[in-house]
Design a protein around this motif. Sequence first.
Motif, PDB file in Angstrom:
ATOM      1  N   LEU A  51      41.578  42.598  72.996  1.00 15.44           N
ATOM      2  CA  LEU A  51      40.289  41.955  72.754  1.00 15.44           C
ATOM      3  C   LEU A  51      40.000  41.792  71.267  1.00 15.44           C
ATOM      4  O   LEU A  51      39.380  40.801  70.856  1.00 15.44           O
ATOM      5  N   ALA A  52      40.447  42.716  70.434  1.00 16.76           N
ATOM      6  CA  ALA A  52      40.234  42.583  68.998  1.00 16.76           C
ATOM      7  C   ALA A  52      41.078  41.450  68.422  1.00 16.76           C
ATOM      8  O   ALA A  52      40.609  40.695  67.561  1.00 16.76           O
ATOM      9  N   ALA A  53      42.311  41.303  68.883  1.00 18.14           N
ATOM     10  CA  ALA A  53      43.149  40.197  68.418  1.00 18.14           C
ATOM     11  C   ALA A  53      42.560  38.865  68.854  1.00 18.14           C
ATOM     12  O   ALA A  53      42.570  37.886  68.095  1.00 18.14           O
ATOM     13  N   ARG A  54      42.035  38.819  70.048  1.00 19.52           N
ATOM     14  CA  ARG A  54      41.394  37.588  70.543  1.00 19.52           C
ATOM     15  C   ARG A  54      40.126  37.291  69.752  1.00 19.52           C
ATOM     16  O   ARG A  54      39.847  36.148  69.398  1.00 19.52           O
ATOM     17  N   CYS A  55      39.356  38.327  69.444  1.00 20.73           N
ATOM     18  CA  CYS A  55      38.132  38.155  68.659  1.00 20.73           C
ATOM     19  C   CYS A  55      38.454  37.630  67.268  1.00 20.73           C
ATOM     20  O   CYS A  55      37.734  36.783  66.733  1.00 20.73           O
ATOM     21  N   ALA A  56      39.538  38.113  66.661  1.00 16.97           N
ATOM     22  CA  ALA A  56      39.922  37.654  65.325  1.00 16.97           C
ATOM     23  C   ALA A  56      40.264  36.169  65.326  1.00 16.97           C
ATOM     24  O   ALA A  56      40.065  35.484  64.324  1.00 16.97           O
ATOM     25  N   THR A  57      40.747  35.668  66.450  1.00 19.48           N
ATOM     26  CA  THR A  57      41.110  34.255  66.527  1.00 19.48           C
ATOM     27  C   THR A  57      39.913  33.374  66.848  1.00 19.48           C
ATOM     28  O   THR A  57      39.707  32.331  66.224  1.00 19.48           O
ATOM     29  N   PHE A  58      39.103  33.780  67.816  1.00 20.62           N
ATOM     30  CA  PHE A  58      38.054  32.900  68.334  1.00 20.62           C
ATOM     31  C   PHE A  58      36.651  33.166  67.802  1.00 20.62           C
ATOM     32  O   PHE A  58      35.769  32.337  67.972  1.00 20.62           O
ATOM     33  N   ASN A  59      36.409  34.319  67.189  1.00 13.75           N
ATOM     34  CA  ASN A  59      35.065  34.652  66.739  1.00 13.75           C
ATOM     35  C   ASN A  59      35.105  35.124  65.279  1.00 13.75           C
ATOM     36  O   ASN A  59      34.950  36.314  64.995  1.00 13.75           O
ATOM     37  N   PRO A  60      35.296  34.203  64.340  1.00  5.08           N
ATOM     38  CA  PRO A  60      35.431  34.622  62.941  1.00  5.08           C
ATOM     39  C   PRO A  60      34.143  35.176  62.336  1.00  5.08           C
ATOM     40  O   PRO A  60      34.190  35.827  61.299  1.00  5.08           O
ATOM     41  N   THR A  61      32.995  34.971  62.977  1.00  2.45           N
ATOM     42  CA  THR A  61      31.767  35.556  62.427  1.00  2.45           C
ATOM     43  C   THR A  61      31.662  37.037  62.769  1.00  2.45           C
ATOM     44  O   THR A  61      31.279  37.839  61.927  1.00  2.45           O
ATOM     45  N   ALA A  62      31.992  37.412  63.993  1.00  2.00           N
ATOM     46  CA  ALA A  62      31.918  38.823  64.398  1.00  2.00           C
ATOM     47  C   ALA A  62      33.130  39.611  63.899  1.00  2.00           C
ATOM     48  O   ALA A  62      33.029  40.802  63.630  1.00  2.00           O
ATOM     49  N   CYS A  63      34.261  38.959  63.801  1.00  2.97           N
ATOM     50  CA  CYS A  63      35.506  39.614  63.373  1.00  2.97           C
ATOM     51  C   CYS A  63      36.007  38.926  62.113  1.00  2.97           C
ATOM     52  O   CYS A  63      37.038  38.249  62.103  1.00  2.97           O
ATOM     53  N   ALA A  64      35.272  39.101  61.022  1.00  2.00           N
ATOM     54  CA  ALA A  64      35.573  38.379  59.789  1.00  2.00           C
ATOM     55  C   ALA A  64      36.658  39.042  58.955  1.00  2.00           C
ATOM     56  O   ALA A  64      37.458  38.364  58.328  1.00  2.00           O
ATOM     57  N   ASP A  65      36.709  40.367  58.942  1.00  2.00           N
ATOM     58  CA  ASP A  65      37.686  41.064  58.106  1.00  2.00           C
ATOM     59  C   ASP A  65      38.355  42.169  58.920  1.00  2.00           C
ATOM     60  O   ASP A  65      38.021  42.404  60.080  1.00  2.00           O
ATOM     61  N   ALA A  66      39.311  42.837  58.296  1.00  2.00           N
ATOM     62  CA  ALA A  66      40.078  43.868  58.995  1.00  2.00           C
ATOM     63  C   ALA A  66      39.194  45.021  59.460  1.00  2.00           C
ATOM     64  O   ALA A  66      39.401  45.577  60.544  1.00  2.00           O
TER      65      ALA A  66
END
Length: 126
Positions: A51-66
Amino acid sequence: MRTLDFLRDQRGTSAIELSLVAPLFGLFMAGIAQVGIWVWTSTALQHGAELAARCATFNPTACADANSITNYAVAQSYGVRVTAASFAYSQPACGNQVSASIQTANFLSIIGAPAMTATAQACFPK
């Protein structure tokens, strides 16, 4: 021949059999529980990493950095106490990759069993 009568006496044989078999049965059950804990932890880590890898791809606002990606992975790892330091984020050729590694509880160390490490890795293309 009265001295050999004790050899035919069968009182207490069940107690002796139980004392021989119970420790082995207990170790077998503890091993099953240990493997169950490892599978549970591995599954929770895999869920969080995916889910974190998917979030990094599709939700750049919630998952902006490492940091936000690893914190998201911790939040998605249900049922396991894990810190953000257990997760790592990278961007290899496959896309956004999140990997995790954690030592599971090892209550079989009293018999010399090695510690079990639960790992997970997920890569979601960009």
